[in-house]
Design an enzyme around this catalytic site. Structure first.
Site, PDB file in Angstrom:
ATOM      1  N   GLU A 197       6.053  -7.979   8.824  1.00 19.69           N
ATOM      2  CA  GLU A 197       4.850  -7.832   8.021  1.00 19.69           C
ATOM      3  C   GLU A 197       4.964  -6.749   6.963  1.00 19.69           C
ATOM      4  O   GLU A 197       4.034  -6.509   6.215  1.00 19.69           O
ATOM      5  CB  GLU A 197       3.645  -7.511   8.917  1.00 19.69           C
TER       6      GLU A 197
ATOM      7  N   ASP B  19      -1.189  -1.220   6.942  1.00 16.64           N
ATOM      8  CA  ASP B  19      -1.381  -2.341   7.865  1.00 16.64           C
ATOM      9  C   ASP B  19      -2.753  -2.949   7.587  1.00 16.64           C
ATOM     10  O   ASP B  19      -3.230  -2.888   6.461  1.00 16.64           O
ATOM     11  CB  ASP B  19      -1.232  -1.873   9.321  1.00 16.64           C
TER      12      ASP B  19
ATOM     13  N   GLY C 178      -2.403  -2.953   1.778  1.00 16.70           N
ATOM     14  CA  GLY C 178      -2.523  -3.144   3.223  1.00 16.70           C
ATOM     15  C   GLY C 178      -2.204  -4.570   3.596  1.00 16.70           C
ATOM     16  O   GLY C 178      -1.540  -5.303   2.849  1.00 16.70           O
ATOM     17  N   HIS C 179      -2.694  -4.979   4.753  1.00 11.20           N
ATOM     18  CA  HIS C 179      -2.469  -6.336   5.249  1.00 11.20           C
ATOM     19  C   HIS C 179      -3.762  -7.135   5.327  1.00 11.20           C
ATOM     20  O   HIS C 179      -3.877  -8.074   6.099  1.00 11.20           O
ATOM     21  CB  HIS C 179      -1.808  -6.288   6.628  1.00 11.20           C
ATOM     22  N   GLY C 180      -4.754  -6.733   4.552  1.00  7.91           N
ATOM     23  CA  GLY C 180      -5.996  -7.479   4.518  1.00  7.91           C
ATOM     24  C   GLY C 180      -6.905  -7.174   5.698  1.00  7.91           C
ATOM     25  O   GLY C 180      -6.792  -6.139   6.354  1.00  7.91           O
TER      26      GLY C 180
END
Length: 497
Positions: free
Chosen positions: A208, A311, A333-335
């Site tokens: 990720e 993250d 980030g990762h939403g």
């Protein structure tokens, strides 16, 4: 401390907030145990028409808290005016020996100030502006504290960068537990000085991690200097900066948390939570630094906040229900993610989630649901509405084959996913607009798409087409790009918690 009784009337605290809700039940659980049905169903939160309210100022409001019994303080204790004209006893950490010079250990002063504030209802523990306080891992704990305590953070709190302060590793740095009516507010900063952890630790989620981009090039050189001064490797267990556990009526507002070793703000087993006017600031390549992490918590409102991290901007885990998120600026980030859920064959239940009026930019994912194979339980009653994305790899995703390592076996059981609505999702993507990878044995059902307008960030670059696998749903409008892979009909298998 001398004390005397002062009789005053108590003004009842009024809390009203609204959430889009579904008809399904919810589940609660603690770490390491299978999930069980909650004895008390969290209150559904909606307006009279069953729709999501729009005005954010009216969505989250808490009336002024009144004091019952007041205590006299020591000479160094002051009184702060309250909205009702009364006064709150204030305990200033400087009066308990804190130096506030950024190098002396101020932990004992914080502990002593809390010990006194804990005994006084509606008291204020003050961390004053203009000072930098070095504080080691500390717990501000109940359940024997009086209610409605305010932690007024106007200065700056920094974490130690020496491995000796953390022993073999701790899960939390600043921990508030088993409290009623706890508020953390102010214009101050909590700085986890996380680079000393990130530089030495392997990535927990290698698949990720996005490539480092120009947005991270201005990362603070002072952090690199701190890292170079650490003589001993930090523990493998990285702490959350600010955590609330087992608490009711929790408010966090105004403050900034930056450079946390791991998650910035975490709520575990909490109810009636409000987070607003809150900021998270960490580099986009800092590993596992979730902005806000929710676990086993119900009736939560998060709004009007800026979250930049490495993250998930917001991570919603098992045991959560009645979560209303709106007016969030997320990125990098990762939403915003639900999950991952069901790891190690656990049961996970998540329901009644609304995310709306939100901007997500420079992120790996937009709005995402991720579950492990082998788990059980259900994710149901979720709405993503009015989401603007920019430079997001995959804006819309359901992944029931989630795996954060290279050795994950195929399993037939899964966490069911149903009743998921995507309304008015617009913007640009860099890899794939839509990715629905659902379970062979428990297909996704009730997936609704309405007004989806997603375009490649670079028009001339070939990108992947929308992907659907075992996904039952309905297109209520035409979409950009065309999404013609949904299955028509209804999956027959039941999902329950």
């Amino acid at each position: 401390m001398r004390r005397f009784n002062l009789k005053r009337n108590i003004l009842v605290t009024v809390i009203s907030f609204f959430v889009w809700s579904s008809e399904h039940g919810t589940c609660n659980a603690r770490e390491g145990k299978h999930w069980g049905r909650s004895k008390a169903t969290p209150q559904s939160i909606s307006n009279k028409n069953g729709r999501n309210p729009r005005g954010s100022k009216n969505l989250v409001h808490q009336a002024s808290r009144m004091m019952g019994e007041l205590y006299t303080a020591q000479d160094e204790t002051t009184k702060t005016p309250l909205q009702n004209g009364g006064s709150s006893v204030t305990f200033n950490v400087l009066d308990y020996g804190a130096k506030g010079d950024g190098s002396a250990d101020d932990t004992k002063a914080f502990e002593a100030a809390w010990a006194d504030a804990c005994k006084v209802e509606a008291s204020t523990m003050l961390v004053p502006t203009g000072s930098v306080f070095l504080v080691k891992p500390i717990s501000f704990a109940g359940p024997n504290c009086d209610p409605n305590i305010i932690f007024q953070l106007d200065g700056k709190i920094i974490a130690p960068t020496s491995s000796a302060a953390w022993g073999s590793g701790l899960l939390h740095w600043l921990n508030f537990s088993e409290l009623k009516g706890i508020t953390v507010r102010g214009k101050g900063v909590i700085d986890g000085q996380g680079s000393v952890w990130w530089n030495d630790s392997p990535l927990d989620k290698p698949e990720e991690v996005a490539a480092t981009s120009a947005r991270d090039s201005n990362y603070s050189s002072s952090q690199n200097l701190i890292s170079s001064e650490v003589s001993q490797k930090m523990p493998s267990t990285k702490p959350t900066a600010l955590r609330f556990y087992g608490s009711t009526d929790v408010t966090v507002t105004g403050i900034t948390i930056q450079n946390s070793p791991q998650a910035h703000l975490k709520f575990d087993d909490c109810t009636l939570v409000r987070v607003f006017d809150f900021s998270v600031s960490s580099p986009g390549n800092s590993p596992n630094t979730d902005g806000i992490h929710l676990q086993n918590s119900q009736d939560v409102v998060i709004h009007s906040s800026n979250l930049a991290c490495g993250d998930d901007c917001i991570s919603i885990q098992a045991g959560c229900s009645g979560i209303y998120i709106h007016d969030i600026n997320c990125g990098p980030g990762h939403g915003i993610s639900i999950g991952s859920l069901g790891k190690d064959s656990t049961k996970a239940c998540v329901s009644n989630i609304t995310v709306r009026d939100t901007t997500i930019h420079s992120a790996i994912s937009g709005v995402r649901i991720k579950t492990w194979q082998g788990g059980s339980g259900a994710v149901q009653g979720v709405m993503f509405s009015n989401i603007q994305v920019s430079e997001v790899e995959t804006p819309i995703m359901i992944d029931q084959y989630y795996c954060d390592g290279s050795k994950c076996q195929n399993k037939t059981s899964a966490v069911g996913v149903s009743g998921i609505s995507y309304q008015n999702i617009k913007g640009t993507y860099t890899s794939k607009a839509v990715h629905f990878a659902c379970s062979d044995s428990l297909p996704c059902k009730g997936v609704i798409l309405n007004t989806i307008e997603l375009k490649p960030q670079q028009e001339d670059k070939p990108l992947s087409e929308p992907f659907c696998w075992k996904t039952y749903g309905e297109l209520q409008t035409s979409t950009t790009p065309p999404i013609d892979c949904l299955l028509v009909g209804k999956a027959s298998n039941p999902y329950s918690c």
